[in-house]
Design an enzyme around this catalytic site. Structure first.
Site, PDB file in Angstrom:
ATOM      1  N   THR A 180       0.821  -1.179   0.032  1.00 14.54           N
ATOM      2  CA  THR A 180       0.074   0.056  -0.087  1.00 14.54           C
ATOM      3  C   THR A 180       0.735   1.285   0.168  1.00 14.54           C
ATOM      4  OG1 THR A 180      -2.030  -1.175   1.116  1.00 14.54           O
ATOM      5  CG2 THR A 180      -1.643   1.214   1.399  1.00 14.54           C
ATOM      6  N   HIS A 184      -2.206   4.948  -3.497  1.00 14.64           N
ATOM      7  CA  HIS A 184      -2.680   3.588  -4.075  1.00 14.64           C
ATOM      8  C   HIS A 184      -2.733   2.738  -3.067  1.00 14.64           C
ATOM      9  CE1 HIS A 184      -1.349   5.351  -7.923  1.00 14.64           C
ATOM     10  NE2 HIS A 184      -0.240   5.664  -7.218  1.00 14.64           N
ATOM     11  N   GLN A 330     -37.116  -9.542  24.797  1.00 12.66           N
ATOM     12  CA  GLN A 330     -37.313 -10.374  23.509  1.00 12.66           C
ATOM     13  C   GLN A 330     -36.082  -9.894  22.359  1.00 12.66           C
ATOM     14  OE1 GLN A 330     -41.134 -10.240  21.900  1.00 12.66           O
ATOM     15  NE2 GLN A 330     -42.061 -11.808  23.588  1.00 12.66           N
ATOM     16  N   ASP A 387     -24.098  -2.479  22.058  1.00  9.48           N
ATOM     17  CA  ASP A 387     -25.488  -1.838  22.316  1.00  9.48           C
ATOM     18  C   ASP A 387     -25.980  -2.594  23.438  1.00  9.48           C
ATOM     19  OD1 ASP A 387     -27.519  -0.197  21.267  1.00  9.48           O
ATOM     20  OD2 ASP A 387     -28.505  -1.971  21.264  1.00  9.48           O
ATOM     21  N   GLU A 414      -6.557  -5.508   3.425  1.00 12.19           N
ATOM     22  CA  GLU A 414      -6.415  -6.497   2.659  1.00 12.19           C
ATOM     23  C   GLU A 414      -7.672  -6.691   1.875  1.00 12.19           C
ATOM     24  OE1 GLU A 414      -4.394  -9.965   4.012  1.00 12.19           O
ATOM     25  OE2 GLU A 414      -3.659  -8.895   5.555  1.00 12.19           O
TER      26      GLU A 414
END
Length: 438
Positions: A180, A184, A330, A387, A414
């Site tokens: 990398t 690019h 639930q 959460d 990747e």
């Protein structure tokens, strides 16, 4: 070395490391759920086990189980105790590389050169256990095994294999992979790093910059990909201390903080011809490395997801709101059911892919499918677990937020989620959509 041989090696090495016993804390309890849960009583009727819903265990060999269990003990007893402060203070512990080398888990699928030669499934199980602790630790192992040792083994000369692989396998040498660049990322074919051949002294001169390179600030070896004067892409082995080579650290990461990430800056670095990887001269070289690493990622992210599921489940059982456990809600049960389903399907897909790899039947598209699916699903699971934990979910002492932050990076590196979609889209339609008008 046979699977049974490496299993014995792992067990014999473990006693030498003298793993300390750490007091159990609530935050680490979820990682040990499998040890603490009571197994269903035997009966003539099948009983659903939520910890292994589709009975993955029976599809593993005895050696694969032994390798996994031994490494799980190491990860939970030696690494889990370090990760909180390592992540908080952005510290990479180099000793971990030596310990993993002692255990024989670096470059584990390579045969010979001091490596274990285990199955692809065994390697996947190792990455799963390591990322159950932290994606940064798994990233270090993936780079060492798949992006450094693999190209030397696959594309290197016999002299290069003999020179570098034993030290890398022992953890005495640590490597990094330079592909990398600042301009690019998803388009490595546009790389600007250049290698100029010098026939007079049988060397190459490399100039250019690589960025977001795992391990680079602490690396001894650098596998760098550069464009040569004949327009071919070749791999070069650079060594720490070469004139003109530097690897500054990238500071301020909010992800993968327990691994060292940096740049590779090459200012006319002279590299001898003997350090060129001779058996590849195109992007097939780095792409082959990335496919090997991506396979390990497909297993690893599910380890992180499992930790988040177990933590969220235990928290929902223990946390009392409105006079009842959160687990009675639930909506919470639906979230847990969704997490379990995605993890289970992902693991069995990984197992199938691993068996196909060992039969030389796996394709890059298969790897892309699972890298894309499992990373995306693991990130969703980490967010849902956070959460369920409510305000406590953002505390690093519960570890879930760390996994969520890490998985943001893993879902990107990747091959991004979208790039892998384009790889699959090309396979489905026969039309490449990476560039417009070509």
């Amino acid at each position: 070395m046979s699977l049974r041989g490496v299993s014995a090696r792992l067990l014999s090495r473990r006693s030498g490391l003298r793993f300390p016993r750490f007091p159990r804390t609530w935050s680490s309890a979820a990682a040990h759920t499998e040890k603490t849960q009571i197994r269903p009583a035997k009966s003539s009727r099948p009983v659903f086990d939520w910890k292994d819903p589709l009975i993955l265990e029976e599809q593993l060999t005895a050696d694969e189980k032994l390798i996994r269990d031994t490494f799980r003990n190491y990860c939970q007893e030696r690494l889990m105790s370090r990760i909180l402060l390592a992540n908080r203070n952005e510290v990479f512990h180099r000793d971990i590389v030596y310990e993993m080398g002692e255990l024989g888990v670096l470059g584990p699928t390579i045969k010979g050169y001091g490596c274990a030669g285990v199955s692809s499934v065994a390697y996947g199980l190792l990455t799963r256990e390591l990322e159950r602790v932290d994606s940064g630790y798994r990233s270090m192992m993936s780079v060492q095994s798949s992006l450094v040792m693999h190209p030397i083994y696959t594309y290197g000369s016999e002299e290069q294999r003999q020179k570098y692989l034993p030290g890398l396998a022992k953890g005495e040498l640590l490597g990094c992979f330079g592909l990398t660049e600042p301009n690019h990322g998803s388009d490595p074919g546009g790389m600007e790093t250049r290698a100029r051949h010098n026939p007079s002294n049988q060397s190459y001169t490399l100039s250019g910059t690589k960025t977001w390179i795992t391990n680079s600030p602490v690396a001894d070896l650098f596998i760098v990909w550069a464009r040569c004067e004949d327009n071919c892409i070749r791999g070069f082995i650079l060594e720490k201390g070469m004139r003109g080579l530097s690897a500054p650290r990238i500071e301020g990461k909010f992800s993968l903080r327990a691994s060292a990430t940096g740049m590779i800056i090459m200012d006319s670095v002279e590299v001898p011809e003997e350090n060129v990887l001779p058996n590849v001269s195109s992007l097939a070289g780095p792409f082959g490395c990335l496919n090997t690493a991506r396979y390990g990622i497909t297993w690893g992210v599910l380890g992180a997801a499992e930790f988040c599921l177990h933590t969220a489940r235990q928290y929902a059982l223990d946390r009392i709101q409105f006079g009842v456990p959160l687990a009675r809600n639930q909506l919470v049960q639906k979230k847990l059911a969704d997490m379990l389903t995605e993890i289970t399907l992902g693991l069995h897909a990984c197992l199938q892919l691993g068996r196909l790899k060992d039969q030389d039947k796996a394709t890059p598209e298969m790897v892309s499918m699972l890298k894309r699916n499992n990373c995306g699903k693991a990130l969703d699971i980490a967010r849902q677990a956070r959460d369920i934990l409510g305000g406590n979910g953002i505390s690093d002492e519960y570890h879930v937020i760390r996994h969520a932050m890490n998985l943001e990076a893993v879902n990107t590196y990747e091959g991004t989620h979208d790039i892998h979609a384009l790889i699959l889209g090309r396979a489905i339609t026969g039309i490449q959509a990476f560039t417009v008008g070509k």
